[in-house]
Design a protein around this motif. Structure first.
Motif, PDB file in Angstrom:
ATOM      1  N   MET A   1       0.839  -1.188   0.000  1.00  0.00           N
ATOM      2  CA  MET A   1       0.000   0.000   0.000  1.00  0.00           C
ATOM      3  C   MET A   1       0.877   1.243   0.000  1.00  0.00           C
ATOM      4  N   ARG A   2       0.492   2.211  -0.793  1.00  0.00           N
ATOM      5  CA  ARG A   2       1.229   3.468  -0.824  1.00  0.00           C
ATOM      6  C   ARG A   2       0.353   4.562  -0.249  1.00  0.00           C
ATOM      7  N   THR A   3       0.966   5.452   0.487  1.00  0.00           N
ATOM      8  CA  THR A   3       0.223   6.560   1.067  1.00  0.00           C
ATOM      9  C   THR A   3       0.893   7.859   0.705  1.00  0.00           C
ATOM     10  N   SER A   4       0.120   8.925   0.772  1.00  0.00           N
ATOM     11  CA  SER A   4       0.651  10.253   0.500  1.00  0.00           C
ATOM     12  C   SER A   4       0.223  11.181   1.614  1.00  0.00           C
ATOM     13  N   ARG A   5       1.177  11.841   2.243  1.00  0.00           N
ATOM     14  CA  ARG A   5       0.861  12.709   3.362  1.00  0.00           C
ATOM     15  C   ARG A   5       0.321  14.063   2.898  1.00  0.00           C
ATOM     16  N   SER A   6       0.518  14.395   1.662  1.00  0.00           N
ATOM     17  CA  SER A   6       0.045  15.693   1.179  1.00  0.00           C
ATOM     18  C   SER A   6      -1.135  15.500   0.254  1.00  0.00           C
ATOM     19  N   LEU A   7      -2.111  16.373   0.389  1.00  0.00           N
ATOM     20  CA  LEU A   7      -3.263  16.352  -0.494  1.00  0.00           C
ATOM     21  C   LEU A   7      -3.109  17.514  -1.468  1.00  0.00           C
ATOM     22  N   ALA A   8      -2.734  17.203  -2.684  1.00  0.00           N
ATOM     23  CA  ALA A   8      -2.466  18.252  -3.654  1.00  0.00           C
ATOM     24  C   ALA A   8      -3.756  18.959  -4.047  1.00  0.00           C
ATOM     25  N   VAL A   9      -3.599  20.182  -4.546  1.00  0.00           N
ATOM     26  CA  VAL A   9      -4.751  20.926  -5.044  1.00  0.00           C
ATOM     27  C   VAL A   9      -5.312  20.181  -6.244  1.00  0.00           C
ATOM     28  N   LYS A  10      -6.608  19.967  -6.239  1.00  0.00           N
ATOM     29  CA  LYS A  10      -7.207  19.123  -7.263  1.00  0.00           C
ATOM     30  C   LYS A  10      -7.738  19.935  -8.434  1.00  0.00           C
ATOM     31  N   LYS A  11      -7.655  19.318  -9.610  1.00  0.00           N
ATOM     32  CA  LYS A  11      -8.312  19.876 -10.777  1.00  0.00           C
ATOM     33  C   LYS A  11      -9.798  19.565 -10.689  1.00  0.00           C
ATOM     34  N   ALA A  12     -10.591  20.368 -11.361  1.00  0.00           N
ATOM     35  CA  ALA A  12     -12.040  20.158 -11.327  1.00  0.00           C
ATOM     36  C   ALA A  12     -12.406  18.766 -11.825  1.00  0.00           C
ATOM     37  N   SER A  13     -11.655  18.271 -12.803  1.00  0.00           N
ATOM     38  CA  SER A  13     -11.956  16.957 -13.374  1.00  0.00           C
ATOM     39  C   SER A  13     -11.624  15.817 -12.418  1.00  0.00           C
ATOM     40  N   ASP A  14     -10.817  16.116 -11.384  1.00  0.00           N
ATOM     41  CA  ASP A  14     -10.420  15.079 -10.426  1.00  0.00           C
ATOM     42  C   ASP A  14     -11.379  14.967  -9.241  1.00  0.00           C
ATOM     43  N   ILE A  15     -12.273  15.920  -9.107  1.00  0.00           N
ATOM     44  CA  ILE A  15     -13.191  15.920  -7.964  1.00  0.00           C
ATOM     45  C   ILE A  15     -14.300  14.902  -8.203  1.00  0.00           C
ATOM     46  N   ARG A  16     -14.462  14.004  -7.268  1.00  0.00           N
ATOM     47  CA  ARG A  16     -15.416  12.904  -7.422  1.00  0.00           C
ATOM     48  C   ARG A  16     -16.818  13.308  -6.977  1.00  0.00           C
ATOM     49  N   PRO A  17     -17.831  12.912  -7.731  1.00  0.00           N
ATOM     50  CA  PRO A  17     -19.212  13.203  -7.321  1.00  0.00           C
ATOM     51  C   PRO A  17     -19.614  12.339  -6.130  1.00  0.00           C
ATOM     52  N   LEU A  18     -20.725  12.690  -5.529  1.00  0.00           N
ATOM     53  CA  LEU A  18     -21.162  12.036  -4.300  1.00  0.00           C
ATOM     54  C   LEU A  18     -21.299  10.516  -4.422  1.00  0.00           C
ATOM     55  N   PRO A  19     -21.914   9.979  -5.483  1.00  0.00           N
ATOM     56  CA  PRO A  19     -22.022   8.511  -5.574  1.00  0.00           C
ATOM     57  C   PRO A  19     -20.662   7.812  -5.587  1.00  0.00           C
ATOM     58  N   VAL A  20     -19.676   8.430  -6.235  1.00  0.00           N
ATOM     59  CA  VAL A  20     -18.335   7.842  -6.277  1.00  0.00           C
ATOM     60  C   VAL A  20     -17.688   7.908  -4.893  1.00  0.00           C
ATOM     61  N   LEU A  21     -17.910   8.996  -4.182  1.00  0.00           N
ATOM     62  CA  LEU A  21     -17.368   9.121  -2.826  1.00  0.00           C
ATOM     63  C   LEU A  21     -17.976   8.068  -1.902  1.00  0.00           C
ATOM     64  N   ARG A  22     -19.259   7.782  -2.100  1.00  0.00           N
ATOM     65  CA  ARG A  22     -19.906   6.737  -1.306  1.00  0.00           C
ATOM     66  C   ARG A  22     -19.286   5.373  -1.609  1.00  0.00           C
ATOM     67  N   GLU A  23     -19.049   5.105  -2.881  1.00  0.00           N
ATOM     68  CA  GLU A  23     -18.421   3.841  -3.267  1.00  0.00           C
ATOM     69  C   GLU A  23     -17.004   3.745  -2.706  1.00  0.00           C
ATOM     70  N   THR A  24     -16.300   4.874  -2.695  1.00  0.00           N
ATOM     71  CA  THR A  24     -14.943   4.897  -2.141  1.00  0.00           C
ATOM     72  C   THR A  24     -14.951   4.538  -0.664  1.00  0.00           C
ATOM     73  N   MET A  25     -15.896   5.117   0.086  1.00  0.00           N
ATOM     74  CA  MET A  25     -15.987   4.807   1.514  1.00  0.00           C
ATOM     75  C   MET A  25     -16.322   3.341   1.739  1.00  0.00           C
ATOM     76  N   ASP A  26     -17.206   2.790   0.925  1.00  0.00           N
ATOM     77  CA  ASP A  26     -17.552   1.371   1.062  1.00  0.00           C
ATOM     78  C   ASP A  26     -16.325   0.494   0.807  1.00  0.00           C
ATOM     79  N   TYR A  27     -15.525   0.884  -0.172  1.00  0.00           N
ATOM     80  CA  TYR A  27     -14.302   0.133  -0.475  1.00  0.00           C
ATOM     81  C   TYR A  27     -13.313   0.220   0.687  1.00  0.00           C
ATOM     82  N   LEU A  28     -13.165   1.411   1.252  1.00  0.00           N
ATOM     83  CA  LEU A  28     -12.244   1.590   2.375  1.00  0.00           C
ATOM     84  C   LEU A  28     -12.702   0.797   3.593  1.00  0.00           C
TER      85      LEU A  28
END
Length: 291
Positions: A1-28
């Motif tokens: 597993m790789r981790t990153s301590r810094s959260l870079a400034v995101k491009k608009a295209s990289d911002i995930r919509p709510l359904p994707v964020l929900r799926e991400t949490m379920d995966y985590l």
């Protein structure tokens, strides 16, 4: 597993919509109980990604039932980690993880409370509000969080009456009061009888601190001829006798033995509250966290 301590400034295209964020949490959540890696590594991986999830929610200014559910799950992750990291704290690196985890938990709680306040304006409410407000109160027991600008009493006065009168908040406030007043028997009995699963996880890392305070009170206030049997104390403090004996020795108390009975005499000048305290194994109640 790789981790990153810094959260870079995101491009608009990289911002995930709510359904994707929900799926991400379920995966985590699916990864949380992974046995493939040590928990510290799993925690580090999930820690960074939940921060990223929160960042995406914040950028989009999402405040609704789904967003609140994600925040509640993030806080639940931090509470479960709070317990598991405390059980394995053996070095400075683990202690640092515990501190960072608690710090993020507090930030998440405060953000969640703002979200609760926002949805109240449209007559909406989460059915978990009372329990999550109680977590904020219970965290004050460990004295390891930043001081509030105002007192807890003032904070209570800003809460809806339904929250203040809820069984979860009454439990948390009573537990905190017992802790400060030294009513240790009621403290442990209430935890055993009334704590929710997550409340139990949250307070477990503080239990040996409470037990050490109980030993301090007994040592300072007792009579020299009135010894305290460990068997009796282990029942009150809900700890196995062998662990209590270890805790007594860590605190500098000399244990005497008469037949099968182990006890310590009060007024021992060698007593001191150790820092850090030994890790806690809880109060020996068989409970299984259910999501």
């Amino acid at each position: 597993m790789r981790t990153s301590r810094s959260l870079a400034v995101k491009k608009a295209s990289d911002i995930r919509p709510l359904p994707v964020l929900r799926e991400t949490m379920d995966y985590l959540w699916h990864l949380l109980n992974s046995s493939e890696y040590p928990f510290e590594i799993v925690h580090d991986f999930i820690f960074d990604r939940t921060r990223s999830v929160r960042q995406d929610l914040s950028i989009q200014n999402l405040v609704n039932d789904q967003a609140i559910g994600i925040y509640e799950d993030v806080i639940k992750f931090h509470i479960l980690s709070h317990q598991r990291l405390a059980r394995s704290c053996q070095d400075s690196d683990a202690s640092s993880l515990c501190y960072l985890n608690t710090e993020q938990m507090m930030k998440c709680l405060l953000s969640l409370f703002d979200m609760y306040h926002t949805i109240h304006k449209i007559n909406s409410q989460s059915n978990k509000e009372a329990e999550y407000y109680s977590f904020f109160v219970l965290l004050h027991m460990g004295c390891k969080i930043p001081k509030m600008a105002n007192s807890l009493s003032f904070w209570y006065s800003q809460l809806p009456a339904s929250i203040v009168r809820s069984k979860e908040m009454i439990f948390a406030r009573t537990i905190l009061r017992c802790y400060h007043l030294g009513n240790f028997k009621r403290f442990f009995c209430m935890i055993a009888d009334e704590a929710t699963e997550l409340q139990l996880c949250l307070v477990e890392p503080f239990l040996n601190e409470v037990r050490a305070r109980a030993l301090m009170y007994l040592n300072h206030s007792g009579y020299k001829l009135q010894h305290h049997p460990l068997t009796h104390l282990s029942d009150i403090l809900m700890i196995e006798e062998l662990e209590l004996e270890d805790l007594c020795r860590i605190c500098g108390l000399e244990i005497s033995r008469s037949g099968d009975t182990k006890a310590f005499a009060p007024k021992q000048t060698t007593f001191s509250l150790p820092t850090p305290l030994s890790k806690s194994s809880g109060i020996y109640i068989s409970r299984e966290i259910k999501r």
